[in-house]
Design a protein around this motif. Structure first.
Motif, PDB file in Angstrom:
ATOM      1  N   UNK A 169       9.786 -26.112  -3.104  1.00 21.75           N
ATOM      2  CA  UNK A 169       9.968 -25.285  -2.794  1.00 21.75           C
ATOM      3  C   UNK A 169      11.359 -24.894  -2.795  1.00 21.75           C
ATOM      4  N   UNK A 170      11.797 -25.049  -1.507  1.00 25.78           N
ATOM      5  CA  UNK A 170      13.528 -25.209  -1.506  1.00 25.78           C
ATOM      6  C   UNK A 170      14.305 -25.203  -2.396  1.00 25.78           C
ATOM      7  N   UNK A 193      17.376 -19.986  -7.595  1.00 31.42           N
ATOM      8  CA  UNK A 193      16.612 -19.256  -7.980  1.00 31.42           C
ATOM      9  C   UNK A 193      17.634 -18.198  -8.056  1.00 31.42           C
ATOM     10  N   UNK A 194      18.456 -18.138  -6.900  1.00 35.57           N
ATOM     11  CA  UNK A 194      19.557 -17.137  -5.502  1.00 35.57           C
ATOM     12  C   UNK A 194      20.491 -17.364  -6.825  1.00 35.57           C
ATOM     13  N   UNK A 195      21.111 -18.799  -6.750  1.00 39.61           N
ATOM     14  CA  UNK A 195      22.351 -18.769  -7.033  1.00 39.61           C
ATOM     15  C   UNK A 195      22.753 -18.589  -8.731  1.00 39.61           C
ATOM     16  N   UNK A 196      21.772 -18.444  -9.577  1.00 36.54           N
ATOM     17  CA  UNK A 196      21.718 -18.055 -11.100  1.00 36.54           C
ATOM     18  C   UNK A 196      21.388 -16.049 -10.801  1.00 36.54           C
ATOM     19  N   UNK A 197      20.682 -15.375  -9.714  1.00 35.87           N
ATOM     20  CA  UNK A 197      20.433 -13.911 -10.053  1.00 35.87           C
ATOM     21  C   UNK A 197      21.856 -13.709  -9.492  1.00 35.87           C
ATOM     22  N   UNK A 198      22.696 -13.994  -8.588  1.00 39.09           N
ATOM     23  CA  UNK A 198      24.082 -13.661  -7.971  1.00 39.09           C
ATOM     24  C   UNK A 198      24.643 -14.129  -9.419  1.00 39.09           C
ATOM     25  N   UNK A 220      10.467 -16.438  -8.128  1.00 35.69           N
ATOM     26  CA  UNK A 220      10.078 -16.496  -7.005  1.00 35.69           C
ATOM     27  C   UNK A 220       8.312 -16.367  -6.868  1.00 35.69           C
ATOM     28  N   UNK A 221       7.911 -15.843  -7.641  1.00 36.30           N
ATOM     29  CA  UNK A 221       6.907 -15.698  -7.649  1.00 36.30           C
ATOM     30  C   UNK A 221       6.072 -16.529  -8.233  1.00 36.30           C
ATOM     31  N   UNK A 222       6.593 -17.571  -8.973  1.00 39.04           N
ATOM     32  CA  UNK A 222       5.752 -18.387 -10.108  1.00 39.04           C
ATOM     33  C   UNK A 222       6.508 -20.047  -7.763  1.00 39.04           C
ATOM     34  N   UNK A 223       7.392 -20.037  -8.083  1.00 40.89           N
ATOM     35  CA  UNK A 223       7.748 -20.918  -6.970  1.00 40.89           C
ATOM     36  C   UNK A 223       6.634 -20.385  -5.257  1.00 40.89           C
TER      37      UNK A 223
END
Length: 504
Positions: free
Chosen positions: A135-136, A142-147, A194-197
């Motif tokens: 999960x980590x 997810x965060x890097x792709x969003x940025x 994020x919900x999926x994870x």
């Protein structure tokens, strides 16, 4: 350790001591061979118990489905189709207003682009995140792709780039546009992924029998979509919209216009809650300055095309409006939720017929809901407001197109005619930046002769297409198809052969 594939099918058994040793224990045939043998047996038992506990923890951390599947070509083809539609409507929409965005209520070819992007992003999330066991690590990805999406969105659509016509660059920070296509995709991707994870451990290992089991297994994804729906609906229909004003700069003078509202639940251009939220959150100077409602009959005699304003045009015709604003982007999460559902079906149902039954039945249900809401005037289909009927209608269209592609490409094997879409889909981000945002055309336009209008791009468009066909409309369309879309198809094919991919 049990075979994960058998475990998911309910066929695996818990591992412990070997079969013969368990049998020997039951029969009392384990003998002491030397002093201290009992201690060794006790230690072995503790090691086996510890090993079993570790294996159980590892199994709990496994994704819902952990198996190797062949690549589904439909995903890349659908993504490529969406990019092609974007280039077509952006560059040929001026010549053919009927395919450009609907000025307000209704749905045209251009209005399918954004929800198609969000739909395929949802499908890709379901397939991509199941390959990230921790999960980590998934949250970091997810965060890097969003940025990355936010950065490219602000850079390309914030006003810094004036490509392809204007060779200048730079943006006044008082006027920068914070919202845009990639920003909306970033928001939807972040929430849905994020919900999926975070809900991975809450899902059952094996789906229960029944048509609705796929919905109950992923209930948290649908709860997230429902929360977005509730926030949008309550805000849209209950938020009070007061009078508001804006300033338009004309040459050396500035004119202030006032729009009178003072109402709730209005779904017209002037006084809707979607625009009010953006004016309050971002500030009116940071919104899109040329909204498509300027092509309405109330604003121009050239409707549905662009043209000068009527003399008695309402004041709001000149006002800015953000089509990728905050409130509408919240409901856009539901488009991503519907896309991830199609991805879940793809993972869990291995038969072609079972997949298509799930996909088509949902698409038809959404289509019926959209038609009823639109034609009863309860909730009109509206891309600018990103209305609920628009979400249902475009998700239904995406589901039908996706299912058709799946039958043609992955079931019947007609892959060759769609290869150029696959190639573009594999490099969707690159084609979006170079083509849809005009960066490559701007680079070519930078090499001009005597005048900035005398460039290779303009020469090809005028002499090879418009003059040959004696029609600006037809020439423009053919230029977009053969000089832009075909070019990016070939470029993407070359990059595919080189193993280079840059997706959204």
């Amino acid at each position: 350790m049990a075979d994960p594939g058998k475990m998911e099918e309910g066929l695996a058994h818990e591992e412990g001591a070997p079969d013969q040793e368990r049998k020997d224990k039951r029969d009392g045939k384990v003998e002491k061979e030397e002093d201290g043998a009992a201690d060794r047996i006790g230690n072995d038992k503790e090691e086996r118990v510890a090993t079993t506990h570790v294996e159980q923890q590892n199994l709990e951390e496994q994704p819902l489905v952990k198996q190797k599947t062949k690549r589904i070509a439909t995903l890349d083809a659908f993504r490529g189709l969406t990019v092609v539609l974007m280039i077509l409507v952006d560059d040929a929409g001026g010549a053919y207003p009927r395919i450009d965005h609907s000025p307000w209520n209704g749905c045209t070819l251009a209005d399918f682009v954004m929800p198609f992007f969000l739909f395929i992003v949802g499908v890709a999330i379901a397939l991509a995140l199941k390959k990230v066991p921790k999960i980590k690590d998934a949250i970091k990805k997810i965060s890097l792709r969003t940025l990355k999406l936010l950065f490219w969105g602000v850079l390309l659509q914030g006003g810094y780039s004036h490509a392809p016509a204007d060779l200048a660059y730079g943006v006044d920070m008082k006027q920068i546009r914070w919202c845009g296509i990639l920003q909306r995709i970033a928001l939807v991707y972040f929430i849905v992924a994020l919900i999926e994870t975070l809900t991975r451990k809450r899902r059952p290992t094996v789906l229960e029998p029944g048509h609705l089991s796929i919905f109950t297994a992923y209930r948290w994804q649908w709860i997230g979509g429902f929360v977005a729906f509730v926030i949008y609906m309550i805000t849209t229909y209950s938020l009070y919209v007061p009078h508001w004003s804006f300033v338009v700069d004309n040459d050396d003078e500035a004119t202030r216009y006032t729009v009178k509202c003072g109402m709730r639940g209005h779904l017209g251009p002037a006084c809707n809650a979607v625009g009010y939220v953006d004016r309050e959150v971002w500030g009116i100077n940071h919104l899109y300055s040329s909204p498509v409602w300027q092509r309405l009959k109330a604003c121009t005699l050239s409707s549905p095309g662009s043209g000068p304003f009527r003399e008695n045009a309402p004041s709001w015709c000149r006002a800015p409006f953000e089509p990728e604003g905050l409130l509408s982007s919240i409901l856009a999460i539901l488009s991503g939720t519907m896309g991830i559902h199609y991805g879940h079906v793809l993972i869990h149902f291995k038969g072609h017929f079972e997949r298509l039954k799930q996909w088509v039945s949902m698409a038809l249900g959404l289509l019926i809901v959209a038609i009823i809401l639109h034609f009863t005037d309860a909730i009109p289909i509206n891309k600018q407001l990103y209305s609920f009927s628009y979400v249902c209608f475009t998700a239904a269209a995406a589901g039908i197109v996706f299912s058709a592609f799946y039958v043609l490409i992955d079931v019947w094997g007609f892959r060759t005619p769609f290869l150029f879409l696959e190639w573009i889909g594999m490099n969707a981000m690159l084609v979006y930046v170079l083509g849809a945002q005009g960066i490559l055309a701007a680079f070519v336009n930078g090499w001009y002769y005597e005048s900035s209008n005398n460039t290779l791009v303009y020469w090809i468009q005028k002499h090879v297409f418009i003059n040959v066909w004696h029609s600006e409309r037809l020439g423009t369309l053919l230029y977009v198809i053969f000089a832009e879309i075909a070019f990016y198809g070939v470029l993407s094919g070359i990059l595919h052969k080189l193993g280079i991919y840059w997706k959204l």
